[in-house]
Design an enzyme around this catalytic site. Structure first.
Site: not given
Ligand code: AMP
Ligand code: ZN
Length: 116
Positions: A32, A89, A98, A102, A104
């Site tokens: 991340d 999430n 996003v 996914h 975490h």
């Molecule tokens: P969520 O809030 O659960 O949707 O998590 C999305 C995660 O994606 C966040 O922890 C961001 O820091 C991470 N994120 C967004 N863009 C990227 C990227 N290009 N590479 C790696 N992590 C990312």
């Protein structure tokens, strides 16, 4: 399968670079970019589906593989015995930003429960 405007689809295909830690034919794992723990890895399926809320029985094997991948990475990184946190999430109140499903994987420090 992959969505043109989805950042995680682009990470899965390699169109957007990431620090990969694992990949197989089902999923990809990468660091991340905004780590919330000493180790903060995202595990994504190669197949796009928006969220856990959008998952169906067709995604059963994929979700299982993602979870087992998180557990395997935790063992490889050496914090499995101490413990770790896996988080999915889901939708707005779940804090999802996003919309490509996914997991975490967070490790390397203690976590409190419940999270905020
Ligand atoms: P969520 O809030 O659960 O949707 O998590 C999305 C995660 O994606 C966040 O922890 C961001 O820091 C991470 N994120 C967004 N863009 C990227 C990227 N290009 N590479 C790696 N992590 C990312
Ligand atoms: Zn996607």
């Amino acid at each position: 399968m992959s969505r043109e405007d989805c950042i995680f689809c682009k990470i899965a295909t390699g169109e957007i670079t990431s620090q990969r830690v694992f990949e197989d034919d089902i999923c990809v794992a990468f660091n991340d970019t905004s780590p919330q723990a000493p180790t903060h890895i995202l595990i994504i399926p190669r197949e796009h589906f928006d969220s856990l809320d959008a998952a169906t029985t067709e995604h059963k094997d994929t979700l299982g593989q993602m979870l087992l991948t998180a557990a395997e990475i935790a063992r490889e990184k050496g914090f499995a015995k101490d413990g770790y946190r896996v988080v999915i999430n889901t939708n707005a109140d779940g804090g999802q930003t996003v919309f490509h499903t996914h997991i975490h994987l967070l490790g390397g420090r203690p976590f409190i429960f419940p999270p905020g």
